[in-house]
Design an enzyme around this catalytic site. Sequence first.
Site, PDB file in Angstrom:
ATOM      1  N   GLU A 151       0.796  -1.229   0.000  1.00  0.00           N
ATOM      2  CA  GLU A 151       0.000   0.000   0.000  1.00  0.00           C
ATOM      3  C   GLU A 151       0.828   1.279   0.000  1.00  0.00           C
ATOM      4  OE1 GLU A 151      -2.767  -0.814   3.193  1.00  0.00           O
ATOM      5  OE2 GLU A 151      -1.169  -0.548   4.666  1.00  0.00           O
ATOM      6  N   THR A 190      24.171  -5.720   9.737  1.00  0.00           N
ATOM      7  CA  THR A 190      23.815  -4.650   8.807  1.00  0.00           C
ATOM      8  C   THR A 190      22.977  -5.148   7.632  1.00  0.00           C
ATOM      9  OG1 THR A 190      25.800  -4.917   7.472  1.00  0.00           O
ATOM     10  CG2 THR A 190      25.968  -3.422   9.337  1.00  0.00           C
ATOM     11  N   LYS A 225      30.798  -0.298   6.515  1.00  0.00           N
ATOM     12  CA  LYS A 225      30.142  -1.367   5.784  1.00  0.00           C
ATOM     13  C   LYS A 225      28.775  -0.903   5.259  1.00  0.00           C
ATOM     14  CE  LYS A 225      29.174  -6.237   6.616  1.00  0.00           C
ATOM     15  NZ  LYS A 225      29.190  -7.231   7.683  1.00  0.00           N
ATOM     16  N   CYS A 383     -12.393  14.255  29.470  1.00  0.00           N
ATOM     17  CA  CYS A 383     -13.481  13.850  28.577  1.00  0.00           C
ATOM     18  C   CYS A 383     -14.370  12.794  29.245  1.00  0.00           C
ATOM     19  CB  CYS A 383     -12.919  13.405  27.234  1.00  0.00           C
ATOM     20  SG  CYS A 383     -14.095  13.692  25.917  1.00  0.00           S
ATOM     21  N   HIS A 509      -9.700  18.008  25.766  1.00  0.00           N
ATOM     22  CA  HIS A 509      -8.469  17.220  25.951  1.00  0.00           C
ATOM     23  C   HIS A 509      -7.259  18.140  26.071  1.00  0.00           C
ATOM     24  CE1 HIS A 509     -10.106  13.184  25.079  1.00  0.00           C
ATOM     25  NE2 HIS A 509     -10.975  13.858  24.361  1.00  0.00           N
ATOM     26  N   GLU A 511      -4.427  17.481  26.961  1.00  0.00           N
ATOM     27  CA  GLU A 511      -3.167  16.795  26.623  1.00  0.00           C
ATOM     28  C   GLU A 511      -2.678  17.142  25.219  1.00  0.00           C
ATOM     29  OE1 GLU A 511      -6.094  15.315  27.090  1.00  0.00           O
ATOM     30  OE2 GLU A 511      -6.399  13.548  25.837  1.00  0.00           O
TER      31      GLU A 511
HETATM   32  N1  GLN Z   1     -17.536   8.592  24.844  1.00  0.00           N
HETATM   33  C1  GLN Z   1     -17.649   9.926  25.306  1.00  0.00           C
HETATM   34  C2  GLN Z   1     -18.312  10.837  24.283  1.00  0.00           C
HETATM   35  O1  GLN Z   1     -18.409  10.497  23.131  1.00  0.00           O
HETATM   36  C3  GLN Z   1     -16.293  10.475  25.716  1.00  0.00           C
HETATM   37  C4  GLN Z   1     -15.365  10.687  24.567  1.00  0.00           C
HETATM   38  C5  GLN Z   1     -13.917  10.842  24.995  1.00  0.00           C
HETATM   39  O2  GLN Z   1     -13.571  10.555  26.129  1.00  0.00           O
HETATM   40  N2  GLN Z   1     -13.064  11.279  24.090  1.00  0.00           N
HETATM   41  O3  GLN Z   1     -18.741  11.914  24.609  1.00  0.00           O
END
Ligand code: GLN
Length: 534
Positions: A151, A190, A225, A383, A509, A511
């Site tokens: 692919e 290698t 090499k 979330c 989120h 993060e």
């Molecule tokens: N499942 C939950 C929702 O759809 C939380 C989603 C999540 O944690 N990213 O709202």
Amino acid sequence: MDTKYIFVTGGVVSSLGKGIATSSIGLLLKSYGLNVTLQKIDPYINVDPGTMNPYQHGEVFVTQDGAECDLDLGHYERFLNSSLSRENNITTGQIYFSVITKERRGEYLGKTVQVVPHITNEIKSRITQLADSNNVDVVITEVGGTVGDIEGQPFLEAVRQMRLDYGKENTMYIHLTLVPFIKAAREFKTKPTQHSVRELRAIGIQPDILLCRSDSWLTADERKKISLFCNVPIDAVIDAIDVECIYEIPLIFRQQKLDQMILASLGIERDEPDLAEWELFVQKAKSPSRVVEIAVCGKYVELRDAYKSIMEALYHAAVANDARLKLKWIDSDRIEDEIALENALGMVNGILVPGGFGIRGVEGKIRIVTYARNRKKPYLGLCLGMQCMVIEYARHVCGMKGANSTEFDDSTIYPVIDLLPGQRKIKNMGGTMRLGNYPCKLEAHSLARKIYAKNMVEERHRHRYEVNPKYIKRLSEKGLIFSGRSPNGKLMEIAEVRGHPFFISTQFHPEFTSRPLAPNPVFYHFIKSSLETF
Ligand code: GLN
């Protein structure tokens, strides 16, 4: 200056850290003041990874403009310290989707539509458009998968043509391979690298630079090499040794003059790079003076890649707090009683419940929230982690027995988490959640406001369900404060409880926006509080 195109391919096996290598090259070039962007090609047929199971794919990274992307985009953003968008990730699915749509519109004027040139042209235009639309000096495109995969072929063909189109002075091929150490023979081998380069040359691509992933430094003989058999100058055989801290890789590459080699080959003249802050971060990361242990309680814990951005965000925050991060992975599906809770969480400094989909492990997560609330352990919910916090509070503090999210129980009498009206009509699964950046207004005198030190923030979302507005009054009266809301006040973005050292969760989120040099404030304060509390 003409735009320069660098292509990173991988050979021998997957999971060699191509994403980190690509990000590291990006950071090095950016440190010379160049405008760099990074792009990932994923050769699978899915349009995006949004509909894939985390066990198949790992984390789905979300960009600010709401694209569901490969997790390598997360590395790119963290290393480049900048935000990317949907154009930075291409899949086979997107390419074919676009070519077939054009064909149906009659845009190919009666021609037979073929892989070469129609698919390859579409691929090339996705690469060059990225340069044009962002006015970039260097585009680094990482071709996912391993050389030899069926692919990946149209992508490699397109990449080969790019040199023909733009010339040697504007293109570069970098190939990452594995050089395994065979214990019984006590030597590096290698041959896999030789085969992988041979495969690439058969397609018509001669790599300019080889990055050799190995446990320890290769000897001069081994490099010689590899150089000889792979037709690459000896200085261009770069060691990508295993390191404890991924953020050290750019410095290891620089030590071997990879950056200078790239600049010379592309005819770019620049003064010294500015890497001072990065070096300081790596130094701090390698010698922290204390330890912080965080329990990550999810249901995909066997596959750490499912929580990549969370791990990195915790790491950035730990470094900023002068602490070594210790992660304890807790499978929330196995948390069934007090003993399990105590064993899992008794000794940790802080508890994090990440996002997730589907009912498995949810009751365990709710037990974990009860534990964190009663024991006054720092808790961060993300979330689904926020939705569990709301369900827990409804059930155990507000007397709403059986409260739940309609995602898990659509006949609950207290649907404290429910679909947004706009989400009810949706039939297609791909790309239809609430995705990407949304603003959030923070309430005065709240923990959220203290954390962010401003009254408005933007963070990234990926969810379908929300706190049900019908229950906000009842929950608030009993002390669950919605300290972050959408500007019109309708959507609950942050929940917190006072009288607890740190009990907060976000519908978004955080993060995804954490960077080594700029940790996300929510994570920073979570780690800080975890260190202070226990
Ligand atoms: N499942 C939950 C929702 O759809 C939380 C989603 C999540 O944690 N990213 O709202």
